[in-house]
Structure formats: C-alpha cells, structure tokens
Write an enzyme that holds these catalytic residues in place. Structure first.
Site, PDB file in Angstrom:
ATOM      1  N   TYR A   1     -15.678   2.620   9.720  1.00 52.32           N
ATOM      2  CA  TYR A   1     -14.195   2.604  10.125  1.00 52.32           C
ATOM      3  C   TYR A   1     -13.552   3.064  11.381  1.00 52.32           C
ATOM      4  CZ  TYR A   1      -9.618   4.132   8.344  1.00 52.32           C
ATOM      5  OH  TYR A   1      -8.030   4.427   8.356  1.00 52.32           O
ATOM      6  N   ARG A  26      -7.512  20.318   6.364  1.00 52.60           N
ATOM      7  CA  ARG A  26      -6.917  19.005   6.544  1.00 52.60           C
ATOM      8  C   ARG A  26      -5.466  19.280   6.782  1.00 52.60           C
ATOM      9  NH1 ARG A  26     -11.376  17.942   6.978  1.00 52.60           N
ATOM     10  NH2 ARG A  26     -12.494  16.199   5.843  1.00 52.60           N
ATOM     11  N   LYS A  35     -11.337   0.955  14.008  1.00 50.28           N
ATOM     12  CA  LYS A  35      -9.937   1.406  14.387  1.00 50.28           C
ATOM     13  C   LYS A  35      -9.735   1.715  15.845  1.00 50.28           C
ATOM     14  CE  LYS A  35      -7.603   2.007  10.566  1.00 50.28           C
ATOM     15  NZ  LYS A  35      -6.375   1.185  10.412  1.00 50.28           N
ATOM     16  N   GLY A  65       0.693  -1.331   0.104  1.00 50.22           N
ATOM     17  CA  GLY A  65       0.083  -0.119  -0.144  1.00 50.22           C
ATOM     18  C   GLY A  65       0.837   1.233  -0.166  1.00 50.22           C
TER      19      GLY A  65
HETATM   20  P1  NAP Z   1      -3.500   1.236   1.011  1.00 47.20           P
HETATM   21  O1  NAP Z   1      -2.752   1.922   0.274  1.00 47.20           O
HETATM   22  O2  NAP Z   1      -4.932   1.185   0.821  1.00 47.20           O
HETATM   23  O3  NAP Z   1      -3.121  -0.107   1.380  1.00 47.20           O
HETATM   24  C1  NAP Z   1      -3.828  -1.107   1.879  1.00 47.20           C
HETATM   25  C2  NAP Z   1      -2.896  -2.390   2.384  1.00 47.20           C
HETATM   26  O4  NAP Z   1      -3.531  -3.273   3.018  1.00 47.20           O
HETATM   27  C3  NAP Z   1      -2.477  -3.153   0.997  1.00 47.20           C
HETATM   28  O5  NAP Z   1      -1.175  -3.582   1.047  1.00 47.20           O
HETATM   29  C4  NAP Z   1      -3.524  -4.359   0.889  1.00 47.20           C
HETATM   30  O6  NAP Z   1      -2.699  -5.495   0.261  1.00 47.20           O
HETATM   31  C5  NAP Z   1      -3.538  -4.473   2.399  1.00 47.20           C
HETATM   32  N1  NAP Z   1      -5.034  -5.410   2.638  1.00 47.20           N
HETATM   33  C6  NAP Z   1      -5.895  -5.144   2.643  1.00 47.20           C
HETATM   34  N2  NAP Z   1      -6.940  -5.997   2.636  1.00 47.20           N
HETATM   35  C7  NAP Z   1      -6.156  -6.967   3.075  1.00 47.20           C
HETATM   36  C8  NAP Z   1      -6.409  -8.378   3.663  1.00 47.20           C
HETATM   37  N3  NAP Z   1      -7.545  -8.784   3.789  1.00 47.20           N
HETATM   38  N4  NAP Z   1      -5.379  -9.201   3.894  1.00 47.20           N
HETATM   39  C9  NAP Z   1      -3.987  -8.781   3.841  1.00 47.20           C
HETATM   40  N5  NAP Z   1      -3.681  -7.618   3.461  1.00 47.20           N
HETATM   41  C10 NAP Z   1      -4.691  -6.622   3.218  1.00 47.20           C
HETATM   42  O7  NAP Z   1      -3.661   1.721   2.493  1.00 47.20           O
HETATM   43  P2  NAP Z   1      -2.562   2.968   3.096  1.00 47.20           P
HETATM   44  O8  NAP Z   1      -3.364   4.355   2.857  1.00 47.20           O
HETATM   45  O9  NAP Z   1      -1.035   2.404   2.994  1.00 47.20           O
HETATM   46  O10 NAP Z   1      -2.938   2.853   4.720  1.00 47.20           O
HETATM   47  C11 NAP Z   1      -1.820   2.181   5.799  1.00 47.20           C
HETATM   48  C12 NAP Z   1      -2.755   2.406   7.151  1.00 47.20           C
HETATM   49  O11 NAP Z   1      -2.586   3.776   7.186  1.00 47.20           O
HETATM   50  C13 NAP Z   1      -4.065   1.781   7.120  1.00 47.20           C
HETATM   51  O12 NAP Z   1      -4.179   1.089   8.540  1.00 47.20           O
HETATM   52  C14 NAP Z   1      -4.828   2.788   7.303  1.00 47.20           C
HETATM   53  O13 NAP Z   1      -6.029   3.071   7.768  1.00 47.20           O
HETATM   54  C15 NAP Z   1      -4.264   4.213   7.969  1.00 47.20           C
HETATM   55  N6  NAP Z   1      -4.056   5.472   7.588  1.00 47.20           N
HETATM   56  C16 NAP Z   1      -4.197   5.652   6.190  1.00 47.20           C
HETATM   57  C17 NAP Z   1      -4.365   7.052   5.883  1.00 47.20           C
HETATM   58  C18 NAP Z   1      -4.644   7.749   4.232  1.00 47.20           C
HETATM   59  O14 NAP Z   1      -4.595   8.763   4.189  1.00 47.20           O
HETATM   60  N7  NAP Z   1      -4.175   6.954   3.308  1.00 47.20           N
HETATM   61  C19 NAP Z   1      -4.484   7.982   6.600  1.00 47.20           C
HETATM   62  C20 NAP Z   1      -4.781   7.755   8.115  1.00 47.20           C
HETATM   63  C21 NAP Z   1      -4.466   6.283   8.521  1.00 47.20           C
HETATM   64  P3  NAP Z   1      -3.281  -5.579  -1.271  1.00 47.20           P
HETATM   65  O15 NAP Z   1      -2.281  -4.706  -2.082  1.00 47.20           O
HETATM   66  O16 NAP Z   1      -2.920  -7.060  -1.723  1.00 47.20           O
HETATM   67  O17 NAP Z   1      -4.588  -5.231  -1.416  1.00 47.20           O
HETATM   68  P1  GDP Z   2     -11.003  12.614   5.281  1.00 42.14           P
HETATM   69  O1  GDP Z   2      -9.844  13.620   5.209  1.00 42.14           O
HETATM   70  O2  GDP Z   2     -10.790  11.362   5.913  1.00 42.14           O
HETATM   71  O3  GDP Z   2     -12.254  13.332   5.304  1.00 42.14           O
HETATM   72  O4  GDP Z   2     -11.159  11.931   3.551  1.00 42.14           O
HETATM   73  P2  GDP Z   2     -10.557  12.688   2.326  1.00 42.14           P
HETATM   74  O5  GDP Z   2      -9.118  12.436   1.673  1.00 42.14           O
HETATM   75  O6  GDP Z   2     -11.490  11.955   1.269  1.00 42.14           O
HETATM   76  O7  GDP Z   2     -11.149  14.100   2.176  1.00 42.14           O
HETATM   77  C1  GDP Z   2     -12.320  14.519   2.150  1.00 42.14           C
HETATM   78  C2  GDP Z   2     -12.472  16.116   1.764  1.00 42.14           C
HETATM   79  O8  GDP Z   2     -12.173  16.136   0.656  1.00 42.14           O
HETATM   80  C3  GDP Z   2     -13.959  16.299   1.915  1.00 42.14           C
HETATM   81  O9  GDP Z   2     -14.011  17.656   2.400  1.00 42.14           O
HETATM   82  C4  GDP Z   2     -14.263  16.224   0.337  1.00 42.14           C
HETATM   83  O10 GDP Z   2     -15.577  16.971  -0.041  1.00 42.14           O
HETATM   84  C5  GDP Z   2     -13.110  16.599  -0.183  1.00 42.14           C
HETATM   85  N1  GDP Z   2     -12.904  16.271  -1.675  1.00 42.14           N
HETATM   86  C6  GDP Z   2     -13.036  17.173  -2.684  1.00 42.14           C
HETATM   87  N2  GDP Z   2     -13.090  16.430  -3.843  1.00 42.14           N
HETATM   88  C7  GDP Z   2     -12.998  15.220  -3.477  1.00 42.14           C
HETATM   89  C8  GDP Z   2     -12.661  14.094  -4.361  1.00 42.14           C
HETATM   90  O11 GDP Z   2     -12.678  13.917  -5.422  1.00 42.14           O
HETATM   91  N3  GDP Z   2     -12.447  13.020  -3.681  1.00 42.14           N
HETATM   92  C9  GDP Z   2     -12.506  12.703  -2.157  1.00 42.14           C
HETATM   93  N4  GDP Z   2     -12.233  11.727  -1.472  1.00 42.14           N
HETATM   94  N5  GDP Z   2     -12.591  13.921  -1.341  1.00 42.14           N
HETATM   95  C10 GDP Z   2     -12.714  14.896  -1.995  1.00 42.14           C
END
Ligand code: NAP
Ligand code: GDP
Length: 367
Positions: A139, A211, A143, A12
């Site tokens: 979600y 954000r 968490k 990811g």
């Molecule tokens: P991501 O890019 O969507 O990647 C998700 C990862 O989880 C992938 O490696 C996926 O494997 C794996 N996964 C999903 N379902 C699975 C399953 N059933 N078994 C094994 N592996 C599985 O996520 P990310 O953005 O890197 O997020 C990483 C962590 O940060 C998560 O815990 C998320 O909740 C947290 N987080 C993310 C954000 C954000 O903005 N992205 C913000 C705050 C916290 P595959 O590639 O095989 O699908």
């Molecule tokens: P959050 O930060 O966890 O709320 O999640 P997002 O990264 O999806 O950000 C959501 C915020 O971005 C909200 O205020 C949405 O209205 C705004 N937003 C604007 N355009 C987009 C879009 O194309 N995708 C997403 N995911 N959010 C958008």
C-alpha cells in the site's frame, strides 16, 4: 465559470465526511460537488476513467478512492493493495492532466512514511527517506508513487497537483469489518459483539502502539479549505497535534466507555502490533489554518458509536461476522447490562477477566 468538483471515493468514510460539510464551502452558484463510487466508474479501468472525465468534465478533483484497510488487510492482501491503488492512481493523475483539471488533491496516508525515523515528529519532507514498515509496504509504495506522479506533473507541466497525508481516520460510514477495518471501527464492532455475547473484548497486539486519530469531518474540512486556497503547498500532513496521540489500549478503553461495556478487556499479543509509532508534525496544517479546532477523540467516538449503533442493520459496513456471533437485532446496546453492579455480576466479571487473561498468548509468530 462554475467549478465542478469531482470527489472519487464519494461513498467512503472521508467521502461521506465531505458530503456532510461541503455546504460550508460552496454556494450552488459557484461550485457543484459530484460524488462517485466504484458503481459509477471502476477507476481501475482506463475506459471507465476516460468515460468519467468526458461525462463529468471536472475542474477540480479530490481523489480519495483507494483499496484501503487496517493493519490486517494490509498484511493479508498485498497484491490488491499494490495493484489496485497503482492503477487507480495512475488513471486519475493522467486523466486530470489530459483534461486540464485546475487542482487535484490526492490522498496519501501517514502510514506510508518511513518506518525508521531519525527523530520524531515525521514531517512532509521525509516521505521517501527510507522504506515503509513491512506490514503495509505494498500500500505504501503505491501511495508513494502517487506523490511522485503528482510531483512530476507539477514540475514538468506546471499542473496544480498536490497531496495530503492524513493520519488514522475514523467516523460515521467507516468500514466496521472486523478483519479488514482500521483499529477504531474494528474495536467498536467487536465491543458491540462482546457486550451482546457477554464475552471479553479483545484488543489485538500489546495495546502499546501510539496513534494520532483524526475525525473524518475534520479531514473533510481541511481538504476543502486546501481546495479553496489561492496557492496550496504541494504536500500537507493532516493531523491532530502530537499531544493528542493515544495508545491503542487507551483508545480501546474510550470505546468501552462510549459503549457502556463493563466486562473484561483482553490484549491478545499473538496478533501483530504493526508499526509502534508514526508520530507526525501538524505544524504545516496549523500554520495554514491556525483557527482550526480539531474534534476531541471522545466526542468523535461518541458520534461514530451513535451512528454505528443506529445503522448496524442497514448502512453500516460490518463485513462477515465471526461464526460464533449471535447478533440480536432487538437488544438496546445503549442500556447498561442487567445486574451490572450486583456483587454476583462483579464476581463473574472478575472471574471472566482472570480466565480471559490466562488465555492471552504471547508467541513470536504474529498473526
Ligand atoms: P473507504 O471508506 O474504504 O472508501 C473507499 C472509497 O473508494 C469508496 O468510495 C469506494 O467505492 C472507492 N473505491 C474503491 N475501489 C474503487 C474502484 N475500483 N473504482 C472506484 N472507486 C473505488 O476509504 P476512506 O477511509 O474514506 O479513505 C479515503 C482516502 O483516505 C483513501 O485514499 C485512503 O488511502 C486515505 N486514508 C485513509 C485513512 C483511514 O484511516 N481510513 C487514513 C489515511 C489515509 P465503493 O463504495 O463503490 O466501494
Ligand atoms: P495503522 O494505524 O495503519 O497501523 O492501522 P490500524 O488502524 O489497523 O491500527 C493497527 C493497530 O491497532 C495495531 O497496533 C494493531 O495491533 C492494533 N489493533 C488492536 N486491535 C485491532 C483490531 O481489531 N483491528 C485492527 N485493525 N487493529 C487492531
């Protein structure tokens, strides 16, 4: 003994961030990183998780794997967001205890904190002090249970299970799916399509929510530093300082600049804004690592956009494109559009932006 560090979610966004920086933290002599994805082990399957622990025998774990997405995935796929995350997290925490893992770092998110906060900024202690925002409650509760589970093992069995809560993460290898991705990767993708089709660039919602965006490799560095600490606090928010907070509109404008997009920008307020703000305190992480330099948003976006354009036709996760999209693989998106500065082009741009503005809806039933 050599540490075996298991990274779940290794394919990811953050998993790739850790791959990119892990060489700073270990020599091959003292630790080994093992990155896994769902193709290796399905973490929702107790059998797979048992097999994984038996085969890998990790001494430390960074648990990133999750069913994760932006506001619209959270709103539209609540059952998966709850069930898959509850089950995966349960299996990993229980397994980490049963197999005597020395340290588990489990990943939460600042979007799971309470919606109503008596006074900003949000701190680690506030996690359970009120319900989360309705848009991502499924979600969020999954968490939050991960934090409760880690704390229970810490308090009852002395396990070194800790949690980190990053803010909104972005970077190379993000999920650029327009419907399911977070805001920055979705907007980068939409900006590319808008530029290609000479159509307006649509930002959902009012553009006013705020954000704190954090670059994926910064998250990776911070997690690996925490993994190496002698004593790690039980919960740490991973965030840029409050002063780095930007509005969604400002972030959208930075993306248009990074992509040399010069047409109109439309705010479609028929879409939800989600939570208006979730401003968190970065003081705990700054106290732990006062020397840490966060990647500025413009620089991180530049690197992300470069990666996205370079990998659009191979590695990038772009999801299913809207039907009207005519993605043209041969066009060079880094080049400015032809005639962009001519009076005729300016006239068309102005006309487009007026027409696009006229189309903006403002209805109470938000998508
Ligand atoms: P991501 O890019 O969507 O990647 C998700 C990862 O989880 C992938 O490696 C996926 O494997 C794996 N996964 C999903 N379902 C699975 C399953 N059933 N078994 C094994 N592996 C599985 O996520 P990310 O953005 O890197 O997020 C990483 C962590 O940060 C998560 O815990 C998320 O909740 C947290 N987080 C993310 C954000 C954000 O903005 N992205 C913000 C705050 C916290 P595959 O590639 O095989 O699908
Ligand atoms: P959050 O930060 O966890 O709320 O999640 P997002 O990264 O999806 O950000 C959501 C915020 O971005 C909200 O205020 C949405 O209205 C705004 N937003 C604007 N355009 C987009 C879009 O194309 N995708 C997403 N995911 N959010 C958008």
């Amino acid at each position: 003994m050599k540490d075996r560090v298991l990274i779940t979610g290794g394919t990811g966004l953050v998993g790739h961030g850790i791959r990119a920086v892990s060489h700073h933290y270990c020599s091959e002599l003292d630790s080994e990183f093992i990155f896994i994805s769902s193709k290796d082990y399905d973490l929702t399957s107790a059998d797979d998780v048992q097999r994984m622990f038996e085969q890998i025998r990790p001494t430390k774990i960074v648990h990133l794997a999750a069913c994760v997405g932006g506001l619209f995935k959270n709103m539209n796929q609540k059952v998966d967001m709850l069930e898959k995350n509850l089950i995966m997290n349960f299996n990993i925490v229980r397994g980490a205890h049963d197999f005597g893992v020395k340290r588990l770092i489990a990943c939460l998110s600042t979007c799971v904190f309470p919606h109503h906060i008596p006074s900003y900024p949000v701190t680690e202690e506030m996690l359970h002090e009120g319900p989360p925002h309705h848009s991502n409650d499924a979600y969020a509760y999954a968490k939050r249970m991960l934090e409760v589970h880690c704390r229970a093992y810490r308090e009852s069995c002395g396990d070194d299970f800790v949690c980190v809560s990053p803010t909104n993460i972005y970077g190379p290898h993000d999920n650029f799916d327009i419907e399911e991705g977070h805001v920055l990767p979705s907007l980068i993708h939409k900006c590319r399509l808008a530029k290609l089709a000479s159509k307006p660039f649509v930002i959902r919602g009012t553009g006013t929510p705020l954000r704190q965006f954090i670059y994926s490799q910064d998250v990776a560095h911070l997690i690996l530093r925490l993994l190496d600490l002698e004593t790690c606090p039980p919960h740490v928010i991973l965030s840029v300082p409050e002063s780095h907070e930007v509005s969604i509109r400002e972030a959208g404008v930075l993306i248009t600049q990074g992509m040399n997009y010069e047409n109109s920008i439309v705010l479609d307020s028929s879409y939800s804004d989600g939570q208006h703000k979730k401003t968190v305190s970065s003081s705990r992480i700054e106290q732990l690592f006062p020397d840490f330099q966060f990647t500025p948003l413009q620089q991180g976006l530049r690197e992300t956009i470069q990666w996205f354009n370079d990998h659009y036709h191979d590695e990038a996760r772009i999801g299913i494109l809207p039907e009207e999209t005519a993605e043209n693989p041969t066009e060079d998106l880094a080049a400015p559009p032809p005639f962009s500065s001519s009076p005729l082009q300016s006239f068309w741009n102005r006309l487009r932006s007026l027409l696009a503005g006229a189309g903006t809806r403002d209805v109470s039933e938000k998508k």
